[in-house]
Design a protein around this motif. Structure first.
Motif, PDB file in Angstrom:
ATOM      1  N   LYS A  35       0.827  -1.217   0.000  1.00  0.00           N
ATOM      2  CA  LYS A  35       0.000   0.000   0.000  1.00  0.00           C
ATOM      3  C   LYS A  35       0.859   1.265   0.000  1.00  0.00           C
ATOM      4  O   LYS A  35       0.404   2.330   0.400  1.00  0.00           O
ATOM      5  CB  LYS A  35      -0.939  -0.021   1.216  1.00  0.00           C
ATOM      6  N   ARG A  36       2.081   1.128  -0.460  1.00  0.00           N
ATOM      7  CA  ARG A  36       3.007   2.261  -0.442  1.00  0.00           C
ATOM      8  C   ARG A  36       2.512   3.415  -1.296  1.00  0.00           C
ATOM      9  O   ARG A  36       2.819   4.577  -1.045  1.00  0.00           O
ATOM     10  CB  ARG A  36       4.380   1.795  -0.930  1.00  0.00           C
ATOM     11  N   GLY A  37       1.714   3.106  -2.321  1.00  0.00           N
ATOM     12  CA  GLY A  37       1.215   4.141  -3.212  1.00  0.00           C
ATOM     13  C   GLY A  37      -0.026   4.859  -2.719  1.00  0.00           C
ATOM     14  O   GLY A  37      -0.571   5.707  -3.430  1.00  0.00           O
ATOM     15  N   VAL A  38      -0.498   4.537  -1.502  1.00  0.00           N
ATOM     16  CA  VAL A  38      -1.666   5.223  -0.944  1.00  0.00           C
ATOM     17  C   VAL A  38      -1.185   6.364  -0.056  1.00  0.00           C
ATOM     18  O   VAL A  38      -0.306   6.185   0.785  1.00  0.00           O
ATOM     19  CB  VAL A  38      -2.539   4.259  -0.122  1.00  0.00           C
ATOM     20  N   GLY A  39      -1.777   7.532  -0.217  1.00  0.00           N
ATOM     21  CA  GLY A  39      -1.387   8.676   0.592  1.00  0.00           C
ATOM     22  C   GLY A  39      -0.399   9.569  -0.137  1.00  0.00           C
ATOM     23  O   GLY A  39       0.073   9.272  -1.243  1.00  0.00           O
ATOM     24  N   ASP A 363      -0.872   9.018  -9.648  1.00  0.00           N
ATOM     25  CA  ASP A 363       0.567   9.210  -9.805  1.00  0.00           C
ATOM     26  C   ASP A 363       1.106  10.024  -8.634  1.00  0.00           C
ATOM     27  O   ASP A 363       0.388  10.798  -7.995  1.00  0.00           O
ATOM     28  CB  ASP A 363       0.870   9.946 -11.109  1.00  0.00           C
ATOM     29  N   GLU A 364       2.411   9.877  -8.396  1.00  0.00           N
ATOM     30  CA  GLU A 364       3.043  10.578  -7.277  1.00  0.00           C
ATOM     31  C   GLU A 364       2.875  12.083  -7.388  1.00  0.00           C
ATOM     32  O   GLU A 364       2.607  12.763  -6.388  1.00  0.00           O
ATOM     33  CB  GLU A 364       4.525  10.213  -7.222  1.00  0.00           C
ATOM     34  N   ALA A 365       2.975  12.628  -8.591  1.00  0.00           N
ATOM     35  CA  ALA A 365       2.839  14.076  -8.772  1.00  0.00           C
ATOM     36  C   ALA A 365       1.445  14.548  -8.387  1.00  0.00           C
ATOM     37  O   ALA A 365       1.281  15.618  -7.780  1.00  0.00           O
ATOM     38  CB  ALA A 365       3.135  14.454 -10.223  1.00  0.00           C
ATOM     39  N   VAL A 366       0.440  13.758  -8.708  1.00  0.00           N
ATOM     40  CA  VAL A 366      -0.935  14.107  -8.339  1.00  0.00           C
ATOM     41  C   VAL A 366      -1.100  14.045  -6.826  1.00  0.00           C
ATOM     42  O   VAL A 366      -1.713  14.937  -6.208  1.00  0.00           O
ATOM     43  CB  VAL A 366      -1.941  13.164  -9.038  1.00  0.00           C
ATOM     44  N   ARG A 367      -0.551  13.014  -6.214  1.00  0.00           N
ATOM     45  CA  ARG A 367      -0.695  12.859  -4.760  1.00  0.00           C
ATOM     46  C   ARG A 367       0.042  13.948  -3.991  1.00  0.00           C
ATOM     47  O   ARG A 367      -0.305  14.250  -2.847  1.00  0.00           O
ATOM     48  CB  ARG A 367      -0.213  11.472  -4.329  1.00  0.00           C
ATOM     49  N   ARG A 368       1.034  14.535  -4.591  1.00  0.00           N
ATOM     50  CA  ARG A 368       1.705  15.681  -3.956  1.00  0.00           C
ATOM     51  C   ARG A 368       0.867  16.952  -4.074  1.00  0.00           C
ATOM     52  O   ARG A 368       0.937  17.836  -3.227  1.00  0.00           O
ATOM     53  CB  ARG A 368       3.064  15.939  -4.609  1.00  0.00           C
ATOM     54  N   ALA A 369       0.060  17.024  -5.119  1.00  0.00           N
ATOM     55  CA  ALA A 369      -0.633  18.274  -5.439  1.00  0.00           C
ATOM     56  C   ALA A 369      -1.994  18.427  -4.775  1.00  0.00           C
ATOM     57  O   ALA A 369      -2.489  19.547  -4.626  1.00  0.00           O
ATOM     58  CB  ALA A 369      -0.795  18.390  -6.953  1.00  0.00           C
ATOM     59  N   VAL A 370      -2.639  17.318  -4.383  1.00  0.00           N
ATOM     60  CA  VAL A 370      -3.996  17.396  -3.851  1.00  0.00           C
ATOM     61  C   VAL A 370      -4.062  16.776  -2.459  1.00  0.00           C
ATOM     62  O   VAL A 370      -3.152  16.064  -2.028  1.00  0.00           O
ATOM     63  CB  VAL A 370      -4.998  16.674  -4.782  1.00  0.00           C
ATOM     64  N   GLU A 371      -5.154  17.058  -1.774  1.00  0.00           N
ATOM     65  CA  GLU A 371      -5.431  16.386  -0.501  1.00  0.00           C
ATOM     66  C   GLU A 371      -5.847  14.956  -0.807  1.00  0.00           C
ATOM     67  O   GLU A 371      -6.838  14.711  -1.490  1.00  0.00           O
ATOM     68  CB  GLU A 371      -6.554  17.108   0.248  1.00  0.00           C
ATOM     69  N   VAL A 372      -5.089  13.998  -0.304  1.00  0.00           N
ATOM     70  CA  VAL A 372      -5.381  12.593  -0.569  1.00  0.00           C
ATOM     71  C   VAL A 372      -6.458  12.079   0.383  1.00  0.00           C
ATOM     72  O   VAL A 372      -7.430  11.455  -0.027  1.00  0.00           O
ATOM     73  CB  VAL A 372      -4.099  11.752  -0.462  1.00  0.00           C
ATOM     74  N   PHE A 373      -6.286  12.341   1.664  1.00  0.00           N
ATOM     75  CA  PHE A 373      -7.289  11.977   2.660  1.00  0.00           C
ATOM     76  C   PHE A 373      -8.273  13.132   2.833  1.00  0.00           C
ATOM     77  O   PHE A 373      -7.974  14.277   2.498  1.00  0.00           O
ATOM     78  CB  PHE A 373      -6.627  11.622   3.995  1.00  0.00           C
ATOM     79  N   GLN A 374      -9.432  12.817   3.382  1.00  0.00           N
ATOM     80  CA  GLN A 374     -10.461  13.835   3.572  1.00  0.00           C
ATOM     81  C   GLN A 374      -9.948  14.974   4.451  1.00  0.00           C
ATOM     82  O   GLN A 374      -9.428  14.733   5.546  1.00  0.00           O
ATOM     83  CB  GLN A 374     -11.705  13.204   4.224  1.00  0.00           C
ATOM     84  N   PRO A 375     -10.043  16.229   4.004  1.00  0.00           N
ATOM     85  CA  PRO A 375      -9.620  17.356   4.846  1.00  0.00           C
ATOM     86  C   PRO A 375     -10.353  17.343   6.186  1.00  0.00           C
ATOM     87  O   PRO A 375     -11.548  17.019   6.248  1.00  0.00           O
ATOM     88  CB  PRO A 375     -10.000  18.578   4.006  1.00  0.00           C
ATOM     89  N   LEU A 376      -9.632  17.685   7.237  1.00  0.00           N
ATOM     90  CA  LEU A 376     -10.189  17.608   8.585  1.00  0.00           C
ATOM     91  C   LEU A 376     -10.937  18.886   8.958  1.00  0.00           C
ATOM     92  O   LEU A 376     -10.460  19.990   8.694  1.00  0.00           O
ATOM     93  CB  LEU A 376      -9.068  17.367   9.599  1.00  0.00           C
ATOM     94  N   VAL A 377     -12.073  18.707   9.605  1.00  0.00           N
ATOM     95  CA  VAL A 377     -12.764  19.864  10.167  1.00  0.00           C
ATOM     96  C   VAL A 377     -11.976  20.325  11.392  1.00  0.00           C
ATOM     97  O   VAL A 377     -11.208  19.555  11.979  1.00  0.00           O
ATOM     98  CB  VAL A 377     -14.217  19.514  10.546  1.00  0.00           C
ATOM     99  N   PRO A 378     -12.097  21.591  11.820  1.00  0.00           N
ATOM    100  CA  PRO A 378     -11.236  22.127  12.886  1.00  0.00           C
ATOM    101  C   PRO A 378     -11.199  21.289  14.158  1.00  0.00           C
ATOM    102  O   PRO A 378     -10.114  21.073  14.717  1.00  0.00           O
ATOM    103  CB  PRO A 378     -11.840  23.515  13.134  1.00  0.00           C
ATOM    104  N   ALA A 379     -12.345  20.809  14.624  1.00  0.00           N
ATOM    105  CA  ALA A 379     -12.356  20.050  15.877  1.00  0.00           C
ATOM    106  C   ALA A 379     -11.566  18.756  15.750  1.00  0.00           C
ATOM    107  O   ALA A 379     -10.782  18.384  16.644  1.00  0.00           O
ATOM    108  CB  ALA A 379     -13.796  19.753  16.293  1.00  0.00           C
ATOM    109  N   VAL A 380     -11.745  18.057  14.635  1.00  0.00           N
ATOM    110  CA  VAL A 380     -11.021  16.802  14.419  1.00  0.00           C
ATOM    111  C   VAL A 380      -9.539  17.079  14.171  1.00  0.00           C
ATOM    112  O   VAL A 380      -8.674  16.321  14.600  1.00  0.00           O
ATOM    113  CB  VAL A 380     -11.638  16.026  13.243  1.00  0.00           C
ATOM    114  N   ASP A 381      -9.237  18.181  13.515  1.00  0.00           N
ATOM    115  CA  ASP A 381      -7.845  18.561  13.275  1.00  0.00           C
ATOM    116  C   ASP A 381      -7.106  18.773  14.593  1.00  0.00           C
ATOM    117  O   ASP A 381      -5.959  18.333  14.756  1.00  0.00           O
ATOM    118  CB  ASP A 381      -7.799  19.836  12.433  1.00  0.00           C
ATOM    119  N   ARG A 382      -7.768  19.413  15.556  1.00  0.00           N
ATOM    120  CA  ARG A 382      -7.126  19.638  16.868  1.00  0.00           C
ATOM    121  C   ARG A 382      -6.845  18.312  17.565  1.00  0.00           C
ATOM    122  O   ARG A 382      -5.766  18.118  18.144  1.00  0.00           O
ATOM    123  CB  ARG A 382      -8.022  20.519  17.746  1.00  0.00           C
TER     124      ARG A 382
END
Length: 406
Positions: A35-39, A363-382
């Protein structure tokens, strides 16, 4: 390729982590690497694999409990369980084929670190629900233990379940203890052809609302159905909606007929026996109908009632194929290659309909450019940042894999 460290014992793992922590060197954490290509790509000069930490350390079939070192291949675990008529009830998916690798190489530690669950999750629960305890080494190079061999052994924060789904960003697991269940005596599958997405979700949800212990519901679009290798379904050009029943043979025969009567308005189903059912659900588990053919692959979790409209909303902006699992609670989207993997359109649809989306293949370039996992809401981010600070204050473990700044 990074330099790869291969600890064989927990103490070797601790020693290696201590040396890295002393020098402040970030490290990429791997099991078998399937699963190295995930994230997001991990920016680390060193990789550490648990692949040499193998072996089943405890198995008590009568107690339905097993412990295994993190690098033990999942295939070995499942062979041992099957020999005693038992199984991992959450039916972990295998991302290897969809990511361009081999099937059957992932490790048991990685299964729990990624919280991977398959079609039976809707009836049996997720991987983390069966995780009783863990041992591991955190980013401070400290050995820790959480949980034990029974379900009711936790007071305060459940560290074991908190680590499930952290993708190696909080700790390196060295051993996992988990609950198992008996294998069903028989399996049967009803396959309804040629249903639209919304009718398929209606059918799947209706089947789960009946008292007949349905253990899996999936729907494939015609293009995905045409990719099946299944002996009885290969070459099918219609959409396929499948419902799985598991239990004793006599019980299945009764429940199958009752379910067919209740769902007669959706047409006459094809019927798969035990052998054919195992082959079909094996393909579902390996996602082998999503070969790495230059497309992107998204995993979207949502409410079944809105799944078809969510897919339709994304389809207005791009050509795609969809695979519905968990009666539409989980949707896999195959989208065309593009600079952002269709991220803006997918996340807009998810924001409108509810749920979250993870980019599984790009592709690696795409995964660098976008949010791969769901962006966190502020409470969950904290909360997430607090956990990261507690387990890995120097941000050494898989830095940036889930989120760019963690």
């Amino acid at each position: 390729m990074n330099d790869i460290m291969r600890p064989a014992t927990e103490w070797e793992l601790k020693s290696m982590m201590a040396a890295l922590a002393e020098r402040g060197v970030p490290v990429e954490i791997l099991g078998a690497g399937s699963k190295r290509g995930v994230g997001r790509p991990v920016g680390a000069p060193v990789a550490l694999t648990t692949g040499a930490m193998r072996g089943i350390s405890l198995y008590e079939p009568a107690e339905l409990v097993m412990s295994a070192r993190a690098g033990t291949p999942l295939a070995q675990i499942e062979v041992e369980l099957a020999a005693r008529g038992q199984m991992l009830p959450f039916e972990p998916i295998d991302l290897g084929p969809a990511l361009g690798g081999d099937a059957g190489v992932q490790t048991i530690g990685a299964v729990f670190a990624a919280n991977l669950s398959g079609a039976r999750r809707i009836a049996a629960g997720a991987a983390r629900d069966y995780l009783l305890g863990v041992r591991g080494v955190n980013g401070r190079a400290e050995i820790f233990k959480s949980g034990g061999r029974v379900m009711k052994n936790v007071t305060g924060f459940d560290v074991a379940r908190g680590l499930a789904g952290s993708w190696g960003t909080l700790a390196v697991l060295s051993e996992v203890t988990f609950k198992v269940l008996p294998l069903p005596d028989d399996v049967a599958t009803l396959v309804y052809p040629d249903l639209t997405d919304d009718l398929a979700i209606e059918l799947m949800s209706a089947s789960l609302g009946q008292p007949y212990e349905v253990s899996g519901t999936v729907h494939l679009t015609p293009a995905l159905a045409a990719r099946l290798r299944h002996k009885g379904l290969a070459g099918e050009t219609r959409s396929l909606t499948a419902i799985r029943l598991e239990n004793f043979t006599r019980s299945i025969s009764y429940r199958k007929e009752k379910l067919k009567d209740l769902l007669s308005a959706y047409g006459a189903p094809l019927e798969l026996d035990l052998e054919a059912s195992l082959a079909f659900w094996g393909e579902m588990r390996q996602l082998s109908f999503f070969p790495p053919n230059g497309t992107h692959l998204w995993r979207v979790s949502t409410t079944p009632s809105v799944a078809a409209s969510l897919v339709a909303a994304v389809r207005r902006h791009m050509r795609l194929e969809a695979f519905y699992d968990w009666s539409g609670g989980l949707v896999w989207l195959e989208t065309p290659a593009s600079a952002d993997a269709g991220s803006a359109d997918v996340r807009r649809a998810v924001a409108t309909h509810g749920g979250h989306a993870t980019l599984i293949r790009a592709d690696e370039a795409v995964r660098r450019a976008v949010e791969v996992f769901q962006p966190l809401v502020p409470a969950v981010d904290r909360i997430t940042r607090g956990l990261k600070a507690a387990f890995d204050p120097m941000n050494l473990l898989n830095p940036g894999r889930m989120y760019a700044t963690m």
